[in-house]
Motif scaffolding. Structure first.
Motif, mmCIF file in Angstrom:
data_model
loop_
_atom_site.group_PDB
_atom_site.id
_atom_site.type_symbol
_atom_site.label_atom_id
_atom_site.label_comp_id
_atom_site.label_asym_id
_atom_site.label_seq_id
_atom_site.Cartn_x
_atom_site.Cartn_y
_atom_site.Cartn_z
ATOM 1 N N TYR A 29 0.704 -1.284 -0.158
ATOM 2 C CA TYR A 29 -0.102 -0.051 -0.160
ATOM 3 C C TYR A 29 0.870 1.255 -0.016
ATOM 4 O O TYR A 29 0.477 2.232 -0.444
ATOM 5 N N LYS A 30 2.181 1.166 0.420
ATOM 6 C CA LYS A 30 3.010 2.173 0.547
ATOM 7 C C LYS A 30 3.925 2.383 -0.944
ATOM 8 O O LYS A 30 4.533 3.392 -0.925
ATOM 9 N N SER A 31 3.494 1.470 -1.800
ATOM 10 C CA SER A 31 4.575 1.311 -2.705
ATOM 11 C C SER A 31 3.935 2.142 -4.224
ATOM 12 O O SER A 31 2.922 2.535 -4.199
ATOM 13 N N ALA A 32 5.051 2.333 -5.263
ATOM 14 C CA ALA A 32 4.689 3.029 -6.208
ATOM 15 C C ALA A 32 3.690 1.993 -7.120
ATOM 16 O O ALA A 32 2.790 2.600 -7.829
ATOM 17 N N ALA A 33 3.825 0.864 -7.028
ATOM 18 C CA ALA A 33 3.218 -0.032 -7.720
ATOM 19 C C ALA A 33 1.470 0.243 -7.420
ATOM 20 O O ALA A 33 0.642 0.213 -8.219
ATOM 21 N N TYR A 34 1.447 0.237 -6.154
ATOM 22 C CA TYR A 34 -0.026 0.266 -5.719
ATOM 23 C C TYR A 34 -0.460 1.945 -6.147
ATOM 24 O O TYR A 34 -1.742 2.059 -6.572
ATOM 25 N N ALA A 35 0.124 2.984 -5.961
ATOM 26 C CA ALA A 35 -0.073 4.219 -6.426
ATOM 27 C C ALA A 35 -0.397 4.153 -7.969
ATOM 28 O O ALA A 35 -1.380 4.878 -8.522
ATOM 29 N N GLY A 36 0.161 3.408 -8.551
ATOM 30 C CA GLY A 36 -0.036 3.273 -10.282
ATOM 31 C C GLY A 36 -1.335 2.598 -10.415
ATOM 32 O O GLY A 36 -2.171 3.121 -11.475
ATOM 33 N N LEU A 37 -1.673 1.560 -9.572
ATOM 34 C CA LEU A 37 -2.958 0.907 -9.765
ATOM 35 C C LEU A 37 -4.002 1.767 -9.302
ATOM 36 O O LEU A 37 -5.188 2.035 -10.244
ATOM 37 N N ARG A 38 -3.963 2.566 -8.408
ATOM 38 C CA ARG A 38 -4.798 3.773 -8.103
ATOM 39 C C ARG A 38 -4.885 4.681 -9.107
ATOM 40 O O ARG A 38 -6.006 5.298 -9.422
ATOM 41 N N ALA A 39 -3.890 5.021 -9.730
ATOM 42 C CA ALA A 39 -3.814 6.041 -10.763
ATOM 43 C C ALA A 39 -4.778 5.535 -11.852
ATOM 44 O O ALA A 39 -5.558 6.351 -12.633
ATOM 45 N N LYS A 40 -4.480 4.273 -12.441
ATOM 46 C CA LYS A 40 -4.909 3.776 -13.486
ATOM 47 C C LYS A 40 -6.458 3.306 -13.616
ATOM 48 O O LYS A 40 -6.990 3.544 -14.403
ATOM 49 N N HIS A 41 -6.850 2.937 -12.161
ATOM 50 C CA HIS A 41 -8.102 2.381 -11.914
ATOM 51 C C HIS A 41 -8.377 3.456 -10.894
ATOM 52 O O HIS A 41 -8.292 2.950 -9.595
ATOM 53 N N GLY A 42 -9.293 4.429 -11.121
ATOM 54 C CA GLY A 42 -9.662 5.155 -10.120
ATOM 55 C C GLY A 42 -10.619 4.758 -8.854
ATOM 56 O O GLY A 42 -10.383 5.196 -7.948
ATOM 57 N N ASP A 43 -11.149 3.734 -9.358
ATOM 58 C CA ASP A 43 -11.895 3.078 -7.959
ATOM 59 C C ASP A 43 -11.290 1.556 -7.404
ATOM 60 O O ASP A 43 -11.932 0.850 -6.955
ATOM 61 N N TYR A 44 -10.059 1.541 -7.588
ATOM 62 C CA TYR A 44 -9.255 0.342 -7.359
ATOM 63 C C TYR A 44 -9.511 0.265 -5.718
ATOM 64 O O TYR A 44 -9.920 -1.089 -5.456
ATOM 65 N N ASP A 45 -9.682 1.013 -5.078
ATOM 66 C CA ASP A 45 -9.881 1.016 -3.422
ATOM 67 C C ASP A 45 -11.290 0.525 -3.204
ATOM 68 O O ASP A 45 -11.462 -0.269 -2.470
ATOM 69 N N ASP A 46 -12.288 0.741 -4.129
ATOM 70 C CA ASP A 46 -13.568 0.257 -3.788
ATOM 71 C C ASP A 46 -13.766 -1.107 -4.145
ATOM 72 O O ASP A 46 -14.548 -1.892 -3.335
ATOM 73 N N PHE A 47 -12.861 -1.641 -4.936
ATOM 74 C CA PHE A 47 -12.926 -3.134 -5.371
ATOM 75 C C PHE A 47 -11.907 -4.051 -4.735
ATOM 76 O O PHE A 47 -12.011 -5.230 -4.905
ATOM 77 N N SER A 48 -10.897 -3.610 -4.152
ATOM 78 C CA SER A 48 -9.989 -4.419 -3.534
ATOM 79 C C SER A 48 -9.481 -3.601 -2.253
ATOM 80 O O SER A 48 -9.156 -2.431 -2.449
ATOM 81 N N GLY A 49 -9.283 -4.349 -1.132
ATOM 82 C CA GLY A 49 -8.774 -3.569 -0.085
ATOM 83 C C GLY A 49 -8.719 -4.717 1.331
ATOM 84 O O GLY A 49 -9.153 -5.893 1.107
ATOM 85 N N PHE A 50 -8.390 -4.147 2.291
ATOM 86 C CA PHE A 50 -8.519 -4.892 3.638
ATOM 87 C C PHE A 50 -8.694 -3.946 4.852
ATOM 88 O O PHE A 50 -8.690 -2.682 4.793
ATOM 89 N N VAL A 51 -9.342 -4.705 5.795
ATOM 90 C CA VAL A 51 -9.560 -4.067 6.951
ATOM 91 C C VAL A 51 -8.604 -4.405 8.135
ATOM 92 O O VAL A 51 -8.405 -5.809 8.334
ATOM 93 N N ALA A 52 -7.806 -3.585 8.568
ATOM 94 C CA ALA A 52 -6.639 -4.011 9.657
ATOM 95 C C ALA A 52 -7.375 -4.285 10.838
ATOM 96 O O ALA A 52 -8.494 -4.024 11.494
ATOM 97 N N ASP A 53 -6.805 -5.449 11.810
ATOM 98 C CA ASP A 53 -7.088 -5.722 12.920
ATOM 99 C C ASP A 53 -5.965 -5.614 13.946
ATOM 100 O O ASP A 53 -5.033 -6.308 13.962
ATOM 101 N N GLY A 54 -5.838 -4.492 14.576
ATOM 102 C CA GLY A 54 -4.692 -4.067 15.404
ATOM 103 C C GLY A 54 -3.677 -3.857 14.461
ATOM 104 O O GLY A 54 -3.695 -3.388 13.057
ATOM 105 N N ASP A 55 -2.449 -4.041 15.049
ATOM 106 C CA ASP A 55 -1.135 -3.447 14.246
ATOM 107 C C ASP A 55 -0.756 -4.769 13.412
ATOM 108 O O ASP A 55 0.239 -4.408 12.434
ATOM 109 N N THR A 56 -1.234 -5.924 13.622
ATOM 110 C CA THR A 56 -0.467 -7.027 12.784
ATOM 111 C C THR A 56 -1.624 -7.815 12.123
ATOM 112 O O THR A 56 -1.098 -8.776 11.412
ATOM 113 N N GLY A 57 -2.946 -7.834 12.371
ATOM 114 C CA GLY A 57 -3.778 -8.846 11.806
ATOM 115 C C GLY A 57 -4.606 -7.992 10.869
ATOM 116 O O GLY A 57 -4.611 -7.068 10.347
ATOM 117 N N ILE A 58 -5.578 -8.984 10.038
ATOM 118 C CA ILE A 58 -6.454 -8.539 9.222
ATOM 119 C C ILE A 58 -7.873 -9.078 9.593
ATOM 120 O O ILE A 58 -8.104 -10.291 9.671
#
Length: 114
Positions: A29-58
């Motif tokens: 999520y901090k990478s240029a690869a992710y930034a590129g996906l968001r730039a190419k697909h404006g709604d990428y966050d709507d279709f792919s993502g995760f919800v954190a569970d604390g500092d280390t979980g999902i």
């Protein structure tokens, strides 16, 4: 989402623990690869993502469902079911080979396609 994480760090995939997968997601999520996906697909966050569970979980993650369903196909359970069944067979086979690692988790069948 997981396919993109795998492309980003192919030598580390699949992950043995939830903590490792969470670290990979955070790094991706901090990478240029992710930034590129968001730039190419404006709604990428709507279709792919995760919800954190604390500092280390999902707690959960989601991704767009794509089993190569034709775009001009009518909508509805009876029409979609053959494509869903192929996807379910594929994921069960792939996850069995990976000993059901966290990276293979996927949503259980929805009642309207049963």
């Amino acid at each position: 989402l997981l396919r993109e994480v795998k492309r980003f760090a192919p030598n580390k995939f699949p992950y043995d623990t939830e903590r490792e997968l969470r670290e990979a997601l955070d790094t991706f999520y901090k990478s240029a690869a992710y930034a590129g996906l968001r730039a190419k697909h404006g709604d990428y966050d709507d279709f792919s993502g995760f919800v954190a569970d604390g500092d280390t979980g999902i707690r959960a993650y989601w991704q767009a469902f794509n089993a190569s369903i034709p775009r001009d196909l009518d909508n509805g359970p009876a029409v979609v079911k053959p494509y869903y069944d192929r996807w379910e067979d594929y994921t069960l086979r792939e996850c069995a080979e990976r000993d059901r690692s966290p990276a293979c988790f996927h949503m259980l069948p929805l009642s309207w396609v049963d």
